[in-house]
Motif scaffolding. Structure first.
Motif, short mmCIF file in Angstrom:
data_model
loop_
_atom_site.label_atom_id
_atom_site.label_comp_id
_atom_site.label_asym_id
_atom_site.label_seq_id
_atom_site.Cartn_x
_atom_site.Cartn_y
_atom_site.Cartn_z
N VAL A 212 0.76 -1.12 -0.05
CA VAL A 212 -0.19 -0.23 0.06
C VAL A 212 1.04 1.39 -0.05
CG1 VAL A 212 -1.89 -0.94 1.14
CG2 VAL A 212 -0.09 0.09 2.61
N GLU A 213 0.19 2.43 -0.42
CA GLU A 213 0.93 3.62 -0.36
C GLU A 213 0.26 4.49 0.64
OE1 GLU A 213 1.59 5.69 -4.17
OE2 GLU A 213 1.25 3.93 -5.12
N SER A 214 1.05 5.26 1.36
CA SER A 214 0.38 6.17 2.58
C SER A 214 -0.52 7.21 1.85
CB SER A 214 1.46 7.05 3.22
OG SER A 214 2.29 6.22 3.98
N GLY A 215 -1.70 7.13 2.83
CA GLY A 215 -2.88 8.11 2.26
C GLY A 215 -3.68 7.54 1.06
N LYS A 216 -3.39 6.19 0.56
CA LYS A 216 -4.41 5.88 -0.30
C LYS A 216 -5.35 4.76 0.00
CE LYS A 216 -2.24 7.63 -3.89
NZ LYS A 216 -1.40 7.11 -4.96
N THR A 217 -6.49 4.52 -0.64
CA THR A 217 -7.54 3.83 -0.15
C THR A 217 -7.69 2.40 -1.05
OG1 THR A 217 -8.80 5.69 1.01
CG2 THR A 217 -10.21 3.60 0.15
N TYR A 218 -7.79 1.21 -0.55
CA TYR A 218 -7.73 0.17 -1.22
C TYR A 218 -9.25 -0.46 -1.00
CZ TYR A 218 -3.04 1.29 -1.80
OH TYR A 218 -1.73 1.77 -2.12
N LEU A 219 -9.62 -1.08 -2.09
CA LEU A 219 -11.10 -1.90 -1.89
C LEU A 219 -10.42 -3.36 -1.67
CD1 LEU A 219 -14.19 -2.23 -1.73
CD2 LEU A 219 -13.91 -2.75 -4.49
N LEU A 220 -10.88 -4.08 -0.59
CA LEU A 220 -10.43 -5.55 -0.48
C LEU A 220 -11.64 -6.25 -0.95
CD1 LEU A 220 -8.60 -5.46 2.95
CD2 LEU A 220 -7.68 -5.00 0.66
N ARG A 221 -11.52 -7.00 -1.68
CA ARG A 221 -12.73 -8.18 -1.92
C ARG A 221 -12.16 -9.66 -1.38
NH1 ARG A 221 -15.71 -6.51 -6.38
NH2 ARG A 221 -14.96 -4.77 -7.59
N ILE A 222 -13.14 -9.67 -0.08
CA ILE A 222 -12.54 -10.71 0.83
C ILE A 222 -13.66 -11.71 0.30
CG2 ILE A 222 -12.61 -11.57 3.26
CD1 ILE A 222 -12.06 -8.08 3.80
N ILE A 223 -13.06 -12.96 0.47
CA ILE A 223 -13.94 -14.26 -0.03
C ILE A 223 -13.49 -15.18 1.04
CG2 ILE A 223 -14.10 -15.92 -1.78
CD1 ILE A 223 -13.51 -13.67 -3.93
N ASN A 224 -14.36 -16.07 1.45
CA ASN A 224 -14.22 -17.07 2.40
C ASN A 224 -14.52 -18.37 1.52
OD1 ASN A 224 -13.82 -19.49 3.91
ND2 ASN A 224 -15.07 -18.44 6.03
N ALA A 225 -13.42 -19.06 1.15
CA ALA A 225 -13.51 -20.41 0.13
C ALA A 225 -13.44 -21.54 0.83
CB ALA A 225 -12.60 -20.29 -1.11
N ALA A 226 -13.19 -21.37 2.26
CA ALA A 226 -12.76 -22.54 3.17
C ALA A 226 -13.91 -23.56 3.09
CB ALA A 226 -12.82 -22.20 4.57
N LEU A 227 -13.42 -24.88 3.24
CA LEU A 227 -14.61 -25.86 3.38
C LEU A 227 -15.60 -26.07 4.63
CD1 LEU A 227 -12.77 -29.46 1.94
CD2 LEU A 227 -14.25 -27.71 0.75
N ASN A 228 -14.77 -25.73 5.85
CA ASN A 228 -15.61 -25.96 6.86
C ASN A 228 -15.62 -24.97 8.03
OD1 ASN A 228 -16.45 -28.45 5.88
ND2 ASN A 228 -14.59 -29.46 6.33
#
Length: 559
Positions: A212-228
């Motif tokens: 990341v760069e200081s001051g910048k905003t990021y969109l995290l696309r978080i996925i749970n692909a776990a089995l259990n």
């Protein structure tokens, strides 16, 4: 010549913007084995195009997606596009023996579907056996061209895929469990984008780094692909602003910890507003019942640009494994945008008022020596689902008799203190059957999912194929049909495709049956699906071709 083509495209775009707005996106998925090393141990895994996690599939709202899946491994294969509405295109939904027969070794099938009225993050994954352990990836649906997000545009977008890793072959793990009648071994590690991070006895194993760069905003696309396993996710020193779950926008709110169940997705904005350095990213299990889980925390690093590699990492403590309140705080904060552009169309008049118990049981198994002649099973309304050998959608469309019945019970056959222990003076056995619940086209459904404590209360992430639904209420204990509906949120409830039924509690959802076909409903904990915690809705055709299942494609696999 190329300049003429470019001119023609631009000319058409000016005259007929609607015609060139949507595209046809072509993907090739080759199912192949790949030797892969994790936890200082190497094994062959089933992958798409040799990648773990698999390739990201990108599309825009209204695009048509064609994915040619070719099977080069010894297992039958099918792929599910988790959360895609599949309007009239159940043939492309993917669950083996529900909407299609699987793709045999050496053969191909083209999944053909159009993204309608959806944008955001979903996932794709294998939907047969336990192949989802390594056959999964991100499905990113961008808004129509020129349409902004309803939140500040990020500097960059990053996929964050959470999963599990076994040193053993996962098919051997579940096969051994099924023959013994007992629960399968838990995973050996969790992973973030395919890597567990440094662990004991294998410190050489690196982890995923998020620059990341200081001051910048990021969109995290978080996925749970776990089995259990349901997972907590947090980043040391940083707040996450939640803007979307399951490809539906939500009212933004800030949190330092998210909870995410298998099959669920969460989009979060993070601003690099701390002092330069390295910060720990952690994914750890959430389990508030006395059930074994993989207690290893997966780690990654948020790395500010200009920070030396030798800089020490700012740490964070994951929540306790049984931090129910942390999970509830997150879940209860989720609300639909319910704006003019993104209204919450919650069904208010209900045609089908259903109550489904979800939980475990014990059935006889003479060959299960480790289980003393018994096996653990799972059920919905005490029916342990028996997988057919002909796909249910094919049997429905072609009127093949003897494959299923439509007498799935709309209420539990036995009433007892569901959230307490096992029923007094009663068997913990279930009945077996391939039973469907029939719905008329456009009918409305309220479904209350009630956890049972027959063996142990447990959180069940329940996924409905072919539909989004509104999560209108949840609570602990037994659902009270007189009192609890008075507390339902019918104004701005969160819209999802996978809902967590709390341990020893209940969750209420509502949806309109506007998509004809056969649609799977099952627990997204793979062990529970294997044990039989699944059923399907049969939604009849409406009037005319626009309200009917489309004819099957010519390359549909045969059983």
């Amino acid at each position: 010549m190329e300049s003429w083509v470019r001119f023609l495209v631009l000319f058409l775009a000016c005259l007929l913007p609607g015609l060139v707005e949507s595209r046809i996106r072509h993907y090739k998925f080759n199912v192949v084995l790949k030797n892969t090393t994790r936890l200082c141990s190497t094994k062959p895994i089933v992958t798409i195009n040799g990648r773990f996690p698999g390739p990201t599939l990108y599309a825009r709202e209204d695009d048509t997606v064609l994915v040619k899946v070719t099977n080069h491994v010894k297992y039958n294969v099918s792929v599910h596009w988790h959360g895609v509405r599949q309007l009239q295109t159940g043939w492309a939904d993917g669950p083996a023996y529900i909407t299609q027969c699987p793709i045999p070794p050496g053969q191909s099938y083209v999944y053909n579907f159009t993204i309608t009225g959806q944008r955001g993050t979903l996932l794709w994954h294998a939907h047969i056996l336990w192949l989802r352990a390594t056959v999964h990836g991100a499905l990113v649906i961008l808004p129509k061209r020129g349409v902004p997000y309803p939140f500040p545009a990020p500097h960059k977008e990053v996929n964050v895929i959470l999963a599990e890793w076994w040193k053993s072959d996962t098919e051997s793990v579940i096969n051994q469990a099924m023959s013994s009648g007992l629960a399968p071994n838990v995973s050996d590690a969790h992973t973030i984008n395919g890597h567990p991070g440094p662990v004991a006895n294998c410190s050489s194993q690196g982890g995923f780094t998020l620059p990341v760069e200081s001051g910048k905003t990021y969109l995290l696309r978080i996925i749970n692909a776990a089995l259990n396993e349901e997972l907590f996710f947090k980043i040391a020193g940083h707040k996450l602003t939640i803007v979307e779950v399951d490809a539906t926008y939500v009212k933004p709110f800030k949190t330092d910890t998210i909870v995410i169940a298998p099959g669920q997705t969460t989009n979060a904005l993070i601003t690099a507003n701390q002092k330069s350095g390295k910060y720990l990213v952690a994914a750890s299990p959430f389990m508030d019942s006395p059930i074994a889980v993989d207690n290893l925390t997966a780690t990654a690093t948020l790395h500010y640009s200009g920070t030396l590699a030798t800089t020490s990492t700012t740490l964070t403590n994951p929540p306790p494994q049984n931090a129910t309140q942390v999970a509830n705080n997150f879940i209860n904060s989720l609300k639909s945008l319910n704006s003019k552009k993104f209204p919450a169309k919650v069904p208010l008049k209900i045609d089908h008022n259903l109550l489904f118990t979800v939980g475990l049981g014990i059935n006889p198994c003479p060959t299960c020596k480790a289980g003393n002649g018994s096996r653990v099973v799972a059920s919905v309304n005490n029916v342990t689902f028996v997988m057919p050998t002909t796909a249910l959608l094919q049997a429905h469309v072609f009127n093949i008799s003897g494959v299923f019945t439509t007498d799935f019970p709309g209420n539990p056959p036995n009433t007892f203190n569901f959230s307490g222990g096992p029923p007094a003076n009663a068997s913990m056995a279930t009945t077996n059957g391939t039973k469907l619940y029939r719905l008329a086209y456009n009918s409305t459904v309220q479904l209350v999912l009630q956890d049972t404590g027959t063996i142990a209360p447990e959180n069940h992430p329940v996924h409905l194929h072919g539909y989004n639904f509104y999560s209108v209420g949840r609570g602990v204990g037994n659902y009270n049909p007189k009192k609890d509906p008075k507390k339902f949120n019918l104004v701005d409830p969160v819209e999802r495709n996978t809902v967590g039924v709390p341990s020893g509690g209940w969750a209420a959802i509502r949806f309109q049956a506007d998509n004809p076909g056969v649609w799977f409903l099952h627990c997204h904990l793979e062990v529970h699906t294997t044990w039989g915690l699944k059923m399907a809705f049969l939604v009849d055709n409406g009037k005319g071709p626009n309200e009917s299942v489309l004819p099957p494609p010519s390359d549909l696999p045969k059983c």
